[in-house]
Design an enzyme around this catalytic site. Structure first.
Site: not given
Length: 399
Positions: A102, A107, A280, A282, A287
């Site tokens: 995704k 530009d 959903h 990820k 640290d």
């Protein structure tokens, strides 16, 4: 940091509406719902004012776009590419090796990376099944890297010809100046020379961790070496927290992850199940500086088969922002899993342990023996849409 569709979509649509020269988009899912129609609207407006647009969708993830939706885009000049195209009857058969990234570049100056698709189920008003997810908006030199990568992906996927070479040459753009204090690295997984880059970066961060690791991942079933690194970190005193789906969008997701619970809990890993709605995301933090956001789950599909992309960020402010969001989930929206919550029999645990040691420890190296195919794109010109509304791709478009 952009959380869920409420923050992500307005920024995407606003930035496309302001685009002057070029819009590049890759997405696994594009649905013809209110989000997809809004994207369609802003892309049409941009194309009509002369902005060059390349939109790449996955044939498996986006199988039901209508003729009208497609032909109006291509008629306005949008270059629409379909990853691994197939006739309608077979579009949902090939589940493996999907284009799961995704990405957006506007530009050559602004990029978006994350796990959010273009579908209404990323908005809270979708109801209990609305997804919890994250994305990043980036400026600076990293945008040039993502821009080059996206153009190269199109060139690598489409058939080569003299016309193609002229039409899809990778444009050279000036590298944007540094936009802040953060260091960032764009990493991806493919079925060529970058088969394990994302997993390797995760494992390096886990091995170097000294205080805290928080991983929030929708589909969690990594290889044995990844699990072993998590346990080793916990045993050397690092607080290791894992946020998984407690209200899964697919039941098998929770079942698979639960097979790992005993092994991880015995090693000192803290496990939280997010129960408000399907997770959903990820993302991860390590640290006080390291963080990652992207499309890659920690499961066999993402780590060994799908095409994925993440951004790694080294910055205290960003780390703190994402850490606070994940801590809020753990404090207010998660159930912590304890050993006493696991009720399966000792015999089943022994079977699972055998599986983990003798099978999972060999993954993901065995995945390399599975059949692989080179990325294949179909560019859809307006003529590829049949006038009778049959929603079939012209043979020439998919060859």
């Amino acid at each position: 940091m952009l959380e869920n569709g409420e923050e992500f979509y307005p920024r995407i649509f606003e930035t496309i509406a302001a685009a002057r020269n070029e819009v590049l988009i890759e997405t696994f899912i594009l649905y013809e719902d209110k989000v997809g129609k809004r994207l369609h609207e802003v892309l049409m407006a941009a194309a009509r004012r002369g902005v060059q647009i390349d939109l790449t969708v996955d044939a498996f993830g986006s199988p039901d776009l209508s003729d009208e939706f497609i032909s109006s885009l291509t008629g306005a000049g949008v270059r629409l590419h379909v990853f691994d195209p197939a006739p309608r009857l077979f579009r949902r058969v090939n589940y493996f090796r999907r284009m799961h990234r995704k990405l957006v570049v506007i530009d050559g100056m602004r990029a978006f990376i994350g796990g959010i698709n273009y579908s209404a189920d990323h908005l809270a008003d979708y109801g209990p099944e609305a997804k919890q997810d994250y994305a990043v908006e980036a400026e600076g030199p990293i945008v040039t890297e993502i821009h080059r990568f996206m153009h190269q992906a199109i060139r690598d996927g489409l058939p080569r010809s003299h016309w193609f070479q002229r039409r899809h040459a990778v444009p050279k753009i000036p590298t944007p100046p540094r936009a802040g204090n953060a260091d960032a690295l764009f990493v991806w997984r493919d079925n060529g020379q970058h088969t394990n880059d994302i997993e390797r970066q995760y494992r390096v961060a886990i091995r170097l961790a000294r205080k805290r690791i928080v991983i929030a991942n929708a589909y969690f079933f990594p290889g044995y070496t990844f699990l072993r690194d998590m346990r080793k970190a916990a045993r050397r005193g690092v607080e290791v927290c894992l946020i998984l789906q407690g209200k899964p969008d697919m039941a098998i997701v929770q079942t698979a992850a639960a097979m790992l619970y005993h092994y991880l809990l015995r090693g000192g890993v803290k496990i939280f199940e997010y129960c408000d709605r399907p997770l959903h995301g990820k993302v991860a933090v390590v640290d006080d500086e390291w963080a990652t956001v992207g499309s890659s789950n920690l499961d066999p599909l993402s780590l060994s088969l799908n095409l994925e992309a993440n951004v790694l960020i080294r910055d205290r402010d960003f780390n703190r922002q994402l850490s606070d969001k994940l801590q809020h989930l753990m404090n207010h929206s998660c159930k912590r899993i304890e050993t006493q919550d696991l009720t399966e029999s000792t015999a089943w645990r022994q079977v699972r342990s055998f599986f983990l040691f003798h099978v999972l420890r060999r993954y993901p190296s065995w995945a390399g023996y599975l059949p692989a195919h080179a990325p294949r794109l179909a560019s859809l010109p307006e003529a590829a849409i049949e006038p009778d509304g049959a929603d079939r791709l012209d043979d020439k478009a998919i060859q």
